[in-house]
Design a protein around this motif. Sequence first.
Motif, mmCIF file in Angstrom:
data_model
loop_
_atom_site.group_PDB
_atom_site.id
_atom_site.type_symbol
_atom_site.label_atom_id
_atom_site.label_comp_id
_atom_site.label_asym_id
_atom_site.label_seq_id
_atom_site.Cartn_x
_atom_site.Cartn_y
_atom_site.Cartn_z
ATOM 1 N N ASP A 24 39.878 -64.693 9.609
ATOM 2 C CA ASP A 24 40.428 -64.789 8.266
ATOM 3 C C ASP A 24 40.835 -66.226 7.933
ATOM 4 O OD1 ASP A 24 41.179 -63.822 5.825
ATOM 5 O OD2 ASP A 24 42.831 -62.596 6.545
ATOM 6 N N VAL A 26 43.908 -67.581 5.842
ATOM 7 C CA VAL A 26 45.118 -67.326 5.077
ATOM 8 C C VAL A 26 45.980 -68.583 5.052
ATOM 9 C CG1 VAL A 26 45.062 -64.889 5.718
ATOM 10 C CG2 VAL A 26 46.430 -66.474 7.078
ATOM 11 N N ASP A 45 42.135 -61.923 -6.689
ATOM 12 C CA ASP A 45 41.042 -62.876 -6.458
ATOM 13 C C ASP A 45 41.375 -64.272 -6.988
ATOM 14 O OD1 ASP A 45 39.018 -60.974 -5.428
ATOM 15 O OD2 ASP A 45 39.187 -60.101 -7.433
ATOM 16 N N HIS A 65 45.397 -62.236 -2.766
ATOM 17 C CA HIS A 65 45.089 -61.486 -1.554
ATOM 18 C C HIS A 65 43.813 -62.007 -0.901
ATOM 19 C CE1 HIS A 65 45.056 -58.295 1.307
ATOM 20 N NE2 HIS A 65 43.998 -57.687 0.797
ATOM 21 N N HIS A 66 42.818 -62.291 -1.691
ATOM 22 C CA HIS A 66 41.550 -62.758 -1.135
ATOM 23 C C HIS A 66 41.543 -64.276 -0.972
ATOM 24 C CE1 HIS A 66 39.427 -58.906 -2.744
ATOM 25 N NE2 HIS A 66 39.926 -58.735 -1.539
ATOM 26 N N PRO A 67 40.966 -64.754 0.114
ATOM 27 C CA PRO A 67 40.855 -66.202 0.314
ATOM 28 C C PRO A 67 39.888 -66.836 -0.685
ATOM 29 C CG PRO A 67 40.580 -65.000 2.393
ATOM 30 C CD PRO A 67 40.505 -63.992 1.291
ATOM 31 N N LEU A 70 36.575 -68.352 2.588
ATOM 32 C CA LEU A 70 36.691 -67.535 3.789
ATOM 33 C C LEU A 70 35.859 -68.100 4.932
ATOM 34 C CD1 LEU A 70 37.832 -65.009 5.130
ATOM 35 C CD2 LEU A 70 35.921 -63.714 4.184
ATOM 36 N N VAL A 98 47.394 -67.769 0.153
ATOM 37 C CA VAL A 98 46.624 -66.549 0.419
ATOM 38 C C VAL A 98 47.308 -65.716 1.498
ATOM 39 C CG1 VAL A 98 44.435 -65.641 1.290
ATOM 40 C CG2 VAL A 98 44.443 -67.637 -0.224
ATOM 41 N N HIS A 100 46.060 -62.273 3.296
ATOM 42 C CA HIS A 100 44.932 -61.353 3.336
ATOM 43 C C HIS A 100 45.154 -60.290 4.412
ATOM 44 C CE1 HIS A 100 40.282 -60.772 3.583
ATOM 45 N NE2 HIS A 100 40.810 -59.960 2.684
ATOM 46 N N THR A 101 44.518 -60.427 5.585
ATOM 47 C CA THR A 101 44.687 -59.391 6.604
ATOM 48 C C THR A 101 46.101 -59.356 7.158
ATOM 49 O OG1 THR A 101 43.766 -60.914 8.276
ATOM 50 C CG2 THR A 101 42.250 -59.326 7.265
ATOM 51 N N ASP A 104 47.500 -56.947 4.879
ATOM 52 C CA ASP A 104 46.956 -55.600 5.104
ATOM 53 C C ASP A 104 47.800 -54.824 6.109
ATOM 54 O OD1 ASP A 104 44.757 -55.786 3.389
ATOM 55 O OD2 ASP A 104 43.466 -56.633 4.933
ATOM 56 N N GLU A 234 43.335 -52.681 -4.008
ATOM 57 C CA GLU A 234 44.201 -53.762 -3.525
ATOM 58 C C GLU A 234 45.144 -54.298 -4.594
ATOM 59 O OE1 GLU A 234 41.565 -55.538 0.137
ATOM 60 O OE2 GLU A 234 41.270 -56.426 -1.835
#
Length: 278
Positions: A24, A26, A45, A65-67, A70, A98, A100-101, A104, A234
């Motif tokens: 990831d 982040v 996004d 949330h999304h890079p 990536l 960011v 992200h995971t 999550d 998300e």
Amino acid sequence: MPRLSEVIAALDALWPPGRAEGWDAVGTVCGDPDAEIDRVLFAVDPVREIADEALELGARLIVTHHPLYLRGTTTVAADTFKGKVVHTLIKHDIALHVAHTNADTADPGVSDALAGALDLRVTGPLVPDPTDPAGRRGLGRICELDHPETLAAFAARAAARLPATAQGIRLAGDPEALVRTVAVSGGSGDSLFDAVRAAGVDAFLTADLRHHPASEAVQHSPLGLVDAAHWATEWPWCEQAAAQLDALSDRHGWDLRVHVSKQVTDPWTTHHPSGAPN
């Protein structure tokens, strides 16, 4: 007003970067650590529309949330769409961060927000984080409904509660089957079928289900599948995350103004039901 470095430290406490997957990307993409932050925008996004919205709002920090990058890059030239985002942000002193995971699997995380949007009662993680002695962190969530309902009714609940997208909600399985327990996972979830089957739930709500894994899943058991748009599963996290930052702002006396973008940045824009004449 707090400095960017102070706000980022608070965000990293919510979603520690060290808990992100190794693949990831982040953390903070751009931004001056000493810049003062008074307004923050949350979105799924990091696309041009969100950068423009932040500029219009006067936000000094975007949390997505999304890079943005990536898989890395060799250029941030403004004639590429991602490079244009970078130029817009830096030119107008807007930072980008960011989660992200690491968001999550957090407690609460992306799947908690998804469960909350559907009024489901979370009983635990679908794939527990072995480093969490409390057993609350992990990927996905196992949930219970307050009252059993048919798979069709549960899919209709998802359609009514999640943000509208061109895809809407797809369902696989017996529409009349009763649903009492559900696994949910925000974002792409077809790698989790083994864990879902092991959990013994009646249905699985996620996004981006591919043909072969979904076909095998419904052939393997009476598991009901509810497939929503990736962005839609998300987006509830943005509201949850904004509320978390609001609480931190109050605690620290920062007086931040926190916003959640309502722009639909799901890439699919139109849906036409198929059906060739017999």
